[in-house]
Design an enzyme around this catalytic site. Structure first.
Site, PDB file in Angstrom:
ATOM      1  N   HIS A 142      14.381  -8.616  25.494  1.00 39.46           N
ATOM      2  CA  HIS A 142      15.524  -7.718  25.687  1.00 39.46           C
ATOM      3  C   HIS A 142      16.610  -7.909  24.636  1.00 39.46           C
ATOM      4  CE1 HIS A 142      17.449 -11.123  27.986  1.00 39.46           C
ATOM      5  NE2 HIS A 142      18.533 -10.608  27.449  1.00 39.46           N
ATOM      6  N   SER A 190      21.102 -15.492  25.848  1.00 34.46           N
ATOM      7  CA  SER A 190      19.731 -15.028  26.023  1.00 34.46           C
ATOM      8  C   SER A 190      18.890 -15.316  24.791  1.00 34.46           C
ATOM      9  CB  SER A 190      19.712 -13.522  26.303  1.00 34.46           C
ATOM     10  OG  SER A 190      20.202 -13.230  27.586  1.00 34.46           O
ATOM     11  N   ASP A 235       9.404 -10.923  29.069  1.00 30.61           N
ATOM     12  CA  ASP A 235      10.675 -10.927  28.337  1.00 30.61           C
ATOM     13  C   ASP A 235      10.639 -11.913  27.170  1.00 30.61           C
ATOM     14  OD1 ASP A 235      13.164 -10.097  27.610  1.00 30.61           O
ATOM     15  OD2 ASP A 235      14.240 -11.052  29.253  1.00 30.61           O
TER      16      ASP A 235
END
Length: 305
Positions: A31, A139, A61
């Site tokens: 993402h 992230s 992911d």
């Protein structure tokens, strides 16, 4: 490990990543880079370079990028074994929250074997829950143990405000190990696929359909031409109201796979993801019309989201 962590900038925002090897491969979250083809990577020593996408798996992911290995001295991480983690074990999250590079936060493993939502109603398995602060920009950065080994990749939080509220999640290093060679060589990772949708059997559902106890996955729908369809599994045929919920009943109930119990849908997903690949065969134990029968099935490849 700080020399292994990079800042990732795209048109969509900021993220983190970490160096996998001396060839210039960098691991991050899908993402972080999914919405752009322009990726800028900044190393701890200040060197900046562009990166190209190599492999992506939205179902876990995970993504792999590549930079020119001559741009700076690369410091690859050591991937640890997430399966050896224990609840309460100290861990640290490293990344670039809000663009603040070279940030480390500490905490413990709060829980193991969590699941997260993936595209198409699927689930990411074996997720690590931590209380080390994870914020936007973290992230794709590494979650490490006290030996500096990467045991996960920081991915998501649960928060009503968008900032850290004590519950963070990391994709485990064992998932990275399982997928990394395929992502680099083929650009993707093929997940095993049965081809059914359903609901966990609750007490109310078990009573309605005549099961002795609440266990298993009640099949609602069998996807046409899927492995389940080819194997002969049956979906629901009649919509009824159980409690205050409308349920399609009449389908098979999966209660086992390869002699392993299936108490809920997560058991089926975890077993196939950990142990099987597309093309492998499994034996499902199902209950149909009150009878328990065994049904062989050859797993397919999960369709793109």
């Amino acid at each position: 490990i700080k020399h292994s962590v990079v800042l990732i900038q795209t048109d969509a925002g900021l993220g983190s990543g970490f160096i996998y090897d001396n060839k210039g491969y960098i691991i991050t979250n899908y993402h972080v880079i999914e919405a752009t083809n322009t990726i800028q990577v900044t190393f701890l020593d200040g060197n900046i370079t562009g990166a190209s996408k190599v492999g992506e798996d939205p179902y876990s992911d995970l993504a792999v990028m590549k930079v020119n290995p001559d741009v700076t001295t690369l410091h690859p991480v050591i991937l640890g074994d997430s399966s050896n983690l224990a609840v309460g074990e100290p861990v640290a999250a490293i990344g670039n929250p809000f663009g603040l590079s070279d940030t480390i936060t500490a905490g413990i493993v709060s829980a193991l074997e969590r699941t997260m939502d993936a595209p198409g109603g699927y689930a990411i398995i074996d997720v690590i829950q931590v209380d080390a602060a994870i914020n936007p920009g973290n992230s794709g950065g590494p979650l490490v143990n006290l030996a500096g080994q990467v045991v996960g990749i920081n991915t998501a939080i649960i928060s009503e405000t968008g900032t850290f509220a004590g519950v963070g999640f990391a994709i485990p290093s064992d998932t990275i190990k399982r997928e990394i060679s395929n992502l680099i060589e083929f650009g993707t990772y093929k997940h095993p696929w049965v081809g059914v949708s359903g609901v966990d059997v609750s007490v109310a559902i078990a009573q309605y359909i005549g099961l002795e106890k609440p266990q298993g996955l009640l099949i609602i729908e069998v996807i046409p031409d899927s492995p389940a369809d080819l194997a002969g599994l049956q979906g629901g045929t009649q919509t009824v109201t159980i409690g205050e919920q409308e349920i399609l009943v009449g389908g098979d109930v999966i209660v086992g796979i390869d002699d392993q119990p299936v108490r809920k849908i997560n058991d089926l997903v975890v077993y196939t993801e950990r142990n099987k690949r597309p093309g492998d065969s499994i034996d499902l134990t199902i209950i149909r019309d009150g009878n328990q029968i065994s049904m062989p099935l050859q797993l397919g490849e999960r369709p793109p989201p």
